[in-house]
Design an enzyme around this catalytic site. Sequence first.
Site, PDB file in Angstrom:
ATOM      1  N   LYS A 140       0.834  -1.205   0.000  1.00  0.00           N
ATOM      2  CA  LYS A 140       0.000   0.000   0.000  1.00  0.00           C
ATOM      3  C   LYS A 140       0.873   1.263   0.000  1.00  0.00           C
ATOM      4  O   LYS A 140       0.706   2.146  -0.843  1.00  0.00           O
ATOM      5  CB  LYS A 140      -0.942   0.029   1.209  1.00  0.00           C
ATOM      6  CG  LYS A 140      -1.945   1.169   1.134  1.00  0.00           C
ATOM      7  CD  LYS A 140      -2.456   1.608   2.465  1.00  0.00           C
ATOM      8  CE  LYS A 140      -1.526   2.629   3.076  1.00  0.00           C
ATOM      9  NZ  LYS A 140      -2.022   3.239   4.308  1.00  0.00           N
ATOM     10  N   ASP A 159      -6.219   0.733   0.570  1.00  0.00           N
ATOM     11  CA  ASP A 159      -6.267   1.095   1.988  1.00  0.00           C
ATOM     12  C   ASP A 159      -7.612   0.604   2.528  1.00  0.00           C
ATOM     13  O   ASP A 159      -8.323  -0.142   1.855  1.00  0.00           O
ATOM     14  CB  ASP A 159      -6.073   2.612   2.167  1.00  0.00           C
ATOM     15  CG  ASP A 159      -7.323   3.384   1.762  1.00  0.00           C
ATOM     16  OD1 ASP A 159      -8.179   2.828   1.030  1.00  0.00           O
ATOM     17  OD2 ASP A 159      -7.469   4.540   2.179  1.00  0.00           O
TER      18      ASP A 159
END
Length: 231
Positions: A140, A159
Amino acid sequence: MPKKTRAPKPARAAKPRVDYTAPERLKHIFAALDQLFPQAQCALRHVNAFQLLVATILSAQCTDERVNKVTPELFRKFPTAPHFAALHQEVLEREIRSTGFFRNKAKAIIGASKKVVQDFGGQVPKSMEEMLTLPGVARKTANVVLGTAYGMPMGVVVDTHVFRIARRLKLSQQNTPEKVEQDLMKLVPQDRWITFGHQMIWFGRKICAARKPLCADCPLESVCDSPDKTL
Ligand code: SF4
């Protein structure tokens, strides 16, 4: 007496199967996101890839607003990777305390800074493989930095918002961000990966919130059959 025979039950009409990944449905989703958030950008304040790396590590389990309150003073005091690499853990912990999980975050930031200085000449690397060698950096964070700071679509940022919405829209049924990302990379054209991540994050903040999503105002309501719907 002749034996009674039961009349056969009428066959139930089969429920039409919904193809959640049909090109038309995907087009509808992309068009709605484009209309809602034509200029979607990363909300974390930064002026270069290194600052974005630090801000993204700080944003774990914390709002971008809170991170943006901490980073201007933090980057004024410690503007570059060598400054962070030379910091004592306790000093950094004091600076970032309000973002939560400050011990782990301080350790990750100092570790990543040292690696950037020692192995990459002070510059945040530009490949996924190298990014993943930095302490505290998973896909991420790497996707945020590569996509936003360098404009390199190496994957899709997943996310908490992107994870939730991808599952609500049945773009993925997977249970980990890494697997959801793999599904999204197959469904979303690569030239959309960076924008799609930003748009989904804003969509999650403004409309498809974790609790009480605003389904009555949602342009994706007609293609969404999530059990979380509030309509
Ligand atoms: S209809 Fe509701 S649950 Fe579905 S995408 Fe829109 S806001 Fe989210």
